[in-house]
Design a protein around this motif. Sequence first.
Motif, PDB file in Angstrom:
ATOM      1  N   LEU A  13      79.414  -9.938 -78.070  1.00 55.64           N
ATOM      2  CA  LEU A  13      79.738 -11.285 -77.646  1.00 55.64           C
ATOM      3  C   LEU A  13      78.920 -11.694 -76.425  1.00 55.64           C
ATOM      4  CD1 LEU A  13      81.530 -13.714 -78.206  1.00 55.64           C
ATOM      5  CD2 LEU A  13      83.281 -12.686 -76.760  1.00 55.64           C
ATOM      6  N   LYS A  14      78.878 -10.793 -75.463  1.00 56.92           N
ATOM      7  CA  LYS A  14      78.150 -11.080 -74.231  1.00 56.92           C
ATOM      8  C   LYS A  14      77.224  -9.917 -73.911  1.00 56.92           C
ATOM      9  CE  LYS A  14      81.898 -13.779 -72.163  1.00 56.92           C
ATOM     10  NZ  LYS A  14      82.831 -13.864 -71.004  1.00 56.92           N
ATOM     11  N   PHE A  15      76.343 -10.161 -73.003  1.00 60.13           N
ATOM     12  CA  PHE A  15      75.396  -9.130 -72.592  1.00 60.13           C
ATOM     13  C   PHE A  15      76.101  -8.069 -71.770  1.00 60.13           C
ATOM     14  CE2 PHE A  15      71.562  -7.191 -71.520  1.00 60.13           C
ATOM     15  CZ  PHE A  15      71.478  -7.004 -70.141  1.00 60.13           C
ATOM     16  N   ASN A  72      70.430 -14.120 -76.790  1.00 60.60           N
ATOM     17  CA  ASN A  72      70.083 -15.371 -77.468  1.00 60.60           C
ATOM     18  C   ASN A  72      68.739 -15.153 -78.172  1.00 60.60           C
ATOM     19  OD1 ASN A  72      72.467 -16.840 -76.709  1.00 60.60           O
ATOM     20  ND2 ASN A  72      71.636 -16.845 -74.628  1.00 60.60           N
ATOM     21  N   ASN A  73      67.715 -15.915 -77.889  1.00 64.30           N
ATOM     22  CA  ASN A  73      66.456 -15.668 -78.587  1.00 64.30           C
ATOM     23  C   ASN A  73      65.396 -15.034 -77.698  1.00 64.30           C
ATOM     24  OD1 ASN A  73      66.097 -17.911 -77.092  1.00 64.30           O
ATOM     25  ND2 ASN A  73      64.962 -19.054 -78.624  1.00 64.30           N
ATOM     26  N   GLY A  74      65.824 -14.536 -76.525  1.00 64.18           N
ATOM     27  CA  GLY A  74      64.900 -13.870 -75.630  1.00 64.18           C
ATOM     28  C   GLY A  74      65.049 -12.360 -75.698  1.00 64.18           C
ATOM     29  N   VAL A  75      63.939 -11.648 -75.515  1.00 66.29           N
ATOM     30  CA  VAL A  75      63.944 -10.185 -75.554  1.00 66.29           C
ATOM     31  C   VAL A  75      64.388  -9.621 -74.198  1.00 66.29           C
ATOM     32  CG1 VAL A  75      62.537  -8.107 -75.825  1.00 66.29           C
ATOM     33  CG2 VAL A  75      62.120 -10.095 -77.286  1.00 66.29           C
ATOM     34  N   VAL A  76      65.417  -8.773 -74.214  1.00 67.96           N
ATOM     35  CA  VAL A  76      65.908  -8.136 -72.992  1.00 67.96           C
ATOM     36  C   VAL A  76      65.247  -6.775 -72.795  1.00 67.96           C
ATOM     37  CG1 VAL A  76      67.943  -7.166 -71.859  1.00 67.96           C
ATOM     38  CG2 VAL A  76      68.125  -9.321 -73.121  1.00 67.96           C
ATOM     39  N   ASP A  77      65.116  -6.021 -73.893  1.00 70.94           N
ATOM     40  CA  ASP A  77      64.551  -4.675 -73.810  1.00 70.94           C
ATOM     41  C   ASP A  77      63.852  -4.361 -75.117  1.00 70.94           C
ATOM     42  OD1 ASP A  77      65.668  -1.576 -72.356  1.00 70.94           O
ATOM     43  OD2 ASP A  77      64.176  -1.808 -73.918  1.00 70.94           O
ATOM     44  N   ASP A  78      62.585  -4.039 -75.053  1.00 72.74           N
ATOM     45  CA  ASP A  78      61.855  -3.575 -76.240  1.00 72.74           C
ATOM     46  C   ASP A  78      60.996  -2.378 -75.866  1.00 72.74           C
ATOM     47  OD1 ASP A  78      59.143  -6.061 -76.396  1.00 72.74           O
ATOM     48  OD2 ASP A  78      59.854  -4.751 -74.798  1.00 72.74           O
ATOM     49  N   SER A  79      61.455  -1.625 -74.873  1.00 71.64           N
ATOM     50  CA  SER A  79      60.643  -0.533 -74.336  1.00 71.64           C
ATOM     51  C   SER A  79      60.400   0.590 -75.339  1.00 71.64           C
ATOM     52  CB  SER A  79      61.305   0.036 -73.072  1.00 71.64           C
ATOM     53  OG  SER A  79      62.617   0.478 -73.353  1.00 71.64           O
ATOM     54  N   GLN A  80      61.278   0.745 -76.339  1.00 69.50           N
ATOM     55  CA  GLN A  80      61.106   1.812 -77.313  1.00 69.50           C
ATOM     56  C   GLN A  80      60.650   1.287 -78.671  1.00 69.50           C
ATOM     57  OE1 GLN A  80      63.587   5.552 -76.602  1.00 69.50           O
ATOM     58  NE2 GLN A  80      65.102   3.933 -76.299  1.00 69.50           N
ATOM     59  N   LEU A  81      60.204   0.064 -78.721  1.00 63.53           N
ATOM     60  CA  LEU A  81      59.700  -0.509 -79.973  1.00 63.53           C
ATOM     61  C   LEU A  81      58.212  -0.173 -80.099  1.00 63.53           C
ATOM     62  CD1 LEU A  81      60.620  -2.510 -82.312  1.00 63.53           C
ATOM     63  CD2 LEU A  81      59.395  -4.251 -80.986  1.00 63.53           C
ATOM     64  N   PRO A  82      57.813   0.517 -81.164  1.00 65.02           N
ATOM     65  CA  PRO A  82      56.380   0.816 -81.368  1.00 65.02           C
ATOM     66  C   PRO A  82      55.636  -0.473 -81.728  1.00 65.02           C
ATOM     67  CG  PRO A  82      57.800   2.279 -82.656  1.00 65.02           C
ATOM     68  CD  PRO A  82      58.654   1.128 -82.193  1.00 65.02           C
ATOM     69  N   LYS A  83      55.139  -1.145 -80.723  1.00 66.14           N
ATOM     70  CA  LYS A  83      54.654  -2.512 -80.905  1.00 66.14           C
ATOM     71  C   LYS A  83      53.376  -2.607 -81.738  1.00 66.14           C
ATOM     72  CE  LYS A  83      56.773  -3.924 -76.559  1.00 66.14           C
ATOM     73  NZ  LYS A  83      57.216  -2.560 -76.204  1.00 66.14           N
ATOM     74  N   THR A  95      74.259 -11.523 -78.036  1.00 66.22           N
ATOM     75  CA  THR A  95      73.358 -10.372 -77.931  1.00 66.22           C
ATOM     76  C   THR A  95      73.206  -9.690 -79.284  1.00 66.22           C
ATOM     77  OG1 THR A  95      74.205 -10.085 -75.687  1.00 66.22           O
ATOM     78  CG2 THR A  95      72.818  -8.332 -76.561  1.00 66.22           C
ATOM     79  N   LEU A  96      71.967  -9.389 -79.639  1.00 66.58           N
ATOM     80  CA  LEU A  96      71.666  -8.736 -80.911  1.00 66.58           C
ATOM     81  C   LEU A  96      70.772  -7.535 -80.661  1.00 66.58           C
ATOM     82  CD1 LEU A  96      70.809 -10.415 -84.283  1.00 66.58           C
ATOM     83  CD2 LEU A  96      69.335  -8.577 -83.419  1.00 66.58           C
ATOM     84  N   TYR A  97      71.060  -6.456 -81.361  1.00 63.24           N
ATOM     85  CA  TYR A  97      70.351  -5.188 -81.173  1.00 63.24           C
ATOM     86  C   TYR A  97      69.827  -4.673 -82.520  1.00 63.24           C
ATOM     87  CZ  TYR A  97      73.863  -5.233 -77.373  1.00 63.24           C
ATOM     88  OH  TYR A  97      74.690  -5.578 -76.323  1.00 63.24           O
ATOM     89  N   TRP A  98      68.667  -4.047 -82.477  1.00 67.39           N
ATOM     90  CA  TRP A  98      68.167  -3.262 -83.605  1.00 67.39           C
ATOM     91  C   TRP A  98      68.072  -1.801 -83.144  1.00 67.39           C
ATOM     92  CZ3 TRP A  98      67.663  -4.641 -88.555  1.00 67.39           C
ATOM     93  CH2 TRP A  98      67.516  -5.990 -88.872  1.00 67.39           C
ATOM     94  N   TYR A  99      68.716  -0.935 -83.903  1.00 71.71           N
ATOM     95  CA  TYR A  99      68.656   0.495 -83.642  1.00 71.71           C
ATOM     96  C   TYR A  99      68.004   1.188 -84.828  1.00 71.71           C
ATOM     97  CZ  TYR A  99      71.891   0.452 -79.609  1.00 71.71           C
ATOM     98  OH  TYR A  99      72.482   0.267 -78.378  1.00 71.71           O
TER      99      TYR A  99
END
Lengths: 111, 114
Positions: free
Chosen positions: B96-98, B51-62, B31-35
Amino acid sequence: SQQGEEDPQALSIQEGENATMNCSYKTSINNLQWYRQNSGRGLVHLILIRSNEREKHSGRLRVTLDTSKKSSSLLITASRAADTASYFCATAGGGSEKLVFGKGTKLTVNP
Amino acid sequence: EAGVAQSPRYKIIEKRQSVAFWCNPISGHATLYWYQQILGQGPKLLIQFQNNGVVDDSQLPKDRFSAERLKGVDSTLKIQPAKLEDSAVYLCASSLKFNTGELFFGEGSRLTVL
């Protein structure tokens, strides 16, 4: 919006004294974590307490959790100048799997 | 064990320019996060990968922010075009894990938009 709210925003104490920081949150949680951030650095994990736990210790750190009041406290005993940092609580759960941070408490320990 | 690596550490750009930040998580962390951390505030989650899938991007100014995690390892966060309010520290973290607790943070990339 941020889940946790730390109190006080800033705290200044003398070396050797105890420091207590509080965190309040709004929704149900699976766990609550405390992190430390030194100026200009990344965050470092201190301790995690699960929703079914009431108290946890790690060295000079003591964390309590009161789910009925939706609050947690972090106690640092016998503080040292090196404890000077910002301390953040972060919550996970409440229907969301993401970890949400509060605004932090800035602790200054004077030698 | 090597920690989370981020680059660059500092970046100054003018508004409407673009910028990219790179993160290499701890080996084996799924799991990787950007804050985003604005001065005086706590970190705000922008995007979370499993992994390489997006779990949450609800606060990303797309409209201006994008992120990718190719091959489930390194990640890049891009801002195009930058606004003054994007001035902040961008923190990358991995676990390490979600949803199993401790996050490991990098030192952050400090962005100043003039």
